[in-house]
Design a protein around this motif. Sequence first.
Motif, mmCIF file in Angstrom:
data_model
loop_
_atom_site.group_PDB
_atom_site.id
_atom_site.type_symbol
_atom_site.label_atom_id
_atom_site.label_comp_id
_atom_site.label_asym_id
_atom_site.label_seq_id
_atom_site.Cartn_x
_atom_site.Cartn_y
_atom_site.Cartn_z
ATOM 1 N N PRO A 199 -35.844 2.018 -14.823
ATOM 2 C CA PRO A 199 -36.068 1.534 -16.189
ATOM 3 C C PRO A 199 -34.837 1.618 -17.088
ATOM 4 N N VAL A 200 -33.895 2.465 -16.766
ATOM 5 C CA VAL A 200 -32.666 2.583 -17.561
ATOM 6 C C VAL A 200 -31.923 1.241 -17.596
ATOM 7 N N PHE A 201 -32.101 0.433 -16.542
ATOM 8 C CA PHE A 201 -31.363 -0.812 -16.423
ATOM 9 C C PHE A 201 -32.209 -2.042 -16.770
ATOM 10 N N ASN A 202 -33.295 -1.845 -17.510
ATOM 11 C CA ASN A 202 -34.170 -2.954 -17.892
ATOM 12 C C ASN A 202 -33.466 -4.013 -18.719
ATOM 13 N N ASP A 203 -32.420 -3.626 -19.459
ATOM 14 C CA ASP A 203 -31.740 -4.590 -20.327
ATOM 15 C C ASP A 203 -30.764 -5.485 -19.563
ATOM 16 N N LEU A 204 -30.517 -5.194 -18.285
ATOM 17 C CA LEU A 204 -29.611 -6.012 -17.489
ATOM 18 C C LEU A 204 -30.353 -7.200 -16.885
ATOM 19 N N ASN A 205 -29.653 -8.296 -16.728
ATOM 20 C CA ASN A 205 -30.221 -9.475 -16.092
ATOM 21 C C ASN A 205 -30.095 -9.304 -14.576
ATOM 22 N N PRO A 206 -31.212 -9.163 -13.862
ATOM 23 C CA PRO A 206 -31.151 -8.937 -12.417
ATOM 24 C C PRO A 206 -30.386 -10.020 -11.663
ATOM 25 N N ALA A 207 -30.524 -11.274 -12.075
ATOM 26 C CA ALA A 207 -29.823 -12.363 -11.391
ATOM 27 C C ALA A 207 -28.309 -12.200 -11.515
ATOM 28 N N THR A 208 -27.846 -11.786 -12.681
ATOM 29 C CA THR A 208 -26.419 -11.570 -12.898
ATOM 30 C C THR A 208 -25.918 -10.407 -12.053
ATOM 31 N N VAL A 209 -26.681 -9.323 -12.032
ATOM 32 C CA VAL A 209 -26.289 -8.147 -11.247
ATOM 33 C C VAL A 209 -26.246 -8.486 -9.760
ATOM 34 N N ILE A 210 -27.251 -9.191 -9.281
ATOM 35 C CA ILE A 210 -27.290 -9.551 -7.859
ATOM 36 C C ILE A 210 -26.133 -10.490 -7.517
ATOM 37 N N ALA A 211 -25.823 -11.424 -8.412
ATOM 38 C CA ALA A 211 -24.686 -12.323 -8.186
ATOM 39 C C ALA A 211 -23.381 -11.531 -8.109
ATOM 40 N N LYS A 212 -23.197 -10.562 -9.012
ATOM 41 C CA LYS A 212 -21.989 -9.726 -8.980
ATOM 42 C C LYS A 212 -21.961 -8.858 -7.727
ATOM 43 N N SER A 213 -23.132 -8.410 -7.295
ATOM 44 C CA SER A 213 -23.237 -7.609 -6.083
ATOM 45 C C SER A 213 -22.796 -8.416 -4.861
ATOM 46 N N ILE A 214 -23.295 -9.638 -4.763
ATOM 47 C CA ILE A 214 -22.933 -10.514 -3.643
ATOM 48 C C ILE A 214 -21.449 -10.862 -3.693
ATOM 49 N N GLN A 215 -20.954 -11.158 -4.887
ATOM 50 C CA GLN A 215 -19.534 -11.494 -5.043
ATOM 51 C C GLN A 215 -18.661 -10.308 -4.648
ATOM 52 N N THR A 216 -19.036 -9.117 -5.070
ATOM 53 C CA THR A 216 -18.276 -7.913 -4.726
ATOM 54 C C THR A 216 -18.285 -7.709 -3.215
ATOM 55 N N TRP A 217 -19.454 -7.831 -2.602
ATOM 56 C CA TRP A 217 -19.564 -7.678 -1.147
ATOM 57 C C TRP A 217 -18.672 -8.692 -0.427
ATOM 58 N N ASN A 218 -18.791 -9.965 -0.812
ATOM 59 C CA ASN A 218 -18.011 -11.011 -0.154
ATOM 60 C C ASN A 218 -16.512 -10.813 -0.333
ATOM 61 N N ASN A 219 -16.090 -10.432 -1.540
ATOM 62 C CA ASN A 219 -14.665 -10.179 -1.795
ATOM 63 C C ASN A 219 -14.163 -9.016 -0.947
ATOM 64 N N CYS A 220 -14.936 -7.947 -0.876
ATOM 65 C CA CYS A 220 -14.529 -6.783 -0.084
ATOM 66 C C CYS A 220 -14.496 -7.126 1.406
ATOM 67 N N LEU A 221 -15.485 -7.848 1.858
ATOM 68 C CA LEU A 221 -15.541 -8.234 3.264
ATOM 69 C C LEU A 221 -14.332 -9.101 3.624
ATOM 70 N N ALA A 222 -13.998 -10.065 2.762
ATOM 71 C CA ALA A 222 -12.845 -10.925 3.007
ATOM 72 C C ALA A 222 -11.550 -10.114 3.001
ATOM 73 N N LEU A 223 -11.460 -9.173 2.088
ATOM 74 C CA LEU A 223 -10.261 -8.329 1.991
ATOM 75 C C LEU A 223 -10.095 -7.472 3.252
ATOM 76 N N ILE A 224 -11.175 -6.895 3.726
ATOM 77 C CA ILE A 224 -11.121 -6.020 4.893
ATOM 78 C C ILE A 224 -10.913 -6.835 6.155
ATOM 79 N N ASP A 225 -11.508 -8.012 6.238
ATOM 80 C CA ASP A 225 -11.394 -8.847 7.431
ATOM 81 C C ASP A 225 -10.066 -9.604 7.520
ATOM 82 N N SER A 226 -9.383 -9.768 6.384
ATOM 83 C CA SER A 226 -8.132 -10.528 6.417
ATOM 84 C C SER A 226 -7.022 -9.673 7.030
ATOM 85 N N PRO A 227 -6.160 -10.302 7.825
ATOM 86 C CA PRO A 227 -5.063 -9.531 8.433
ATOM 87 C C PRO A 227 -4.087 -9.082 7.348
#
Length: 116
Positions: free
Chosen positions: A84-112
């Motif tokens: 409930p502490v995070f009720n004021d956040l937009n879940p769609a925005t948070v999930i989008a940032k979560s996916i973007q963070t995951w994808n960016n990190c994955l690309a960074l780690i996978d890149s030579p």
Amino acid sequence: MTSLNVYSVLVVLFLTCGIVMATKENDQIIKENNCETKMGLPCVLEAFTRIFSTGSISNKCCGELVVLGKVCHSALVRRTLENPVFNDLNPATVIAKSIQTWNNCLALIDSPSPSA
């Protein structure tokens, strides 16, 4: 009028059960995969700040996030959104940032890494 009240109660019960089931599902995933023990606290804070606020995540913490795994990452983000502490956040925005963070990190780690 009575049917409207019964309908309202059923909708509330359905929504409540769905939230409880989602919480139990996320908790079960987190427990079964030992998700809470796979990242150090400094990197957890970096990732949290990146996803739930404004910030960046270091290469080191991207590495820890990728080792954590997508299943744990997603379950931890969803469980945090249920707080409930995070009720004021937009879940769609948070999930989008979560996916973007995951994808960016994955690309960074996978890149030579560039050769010196």
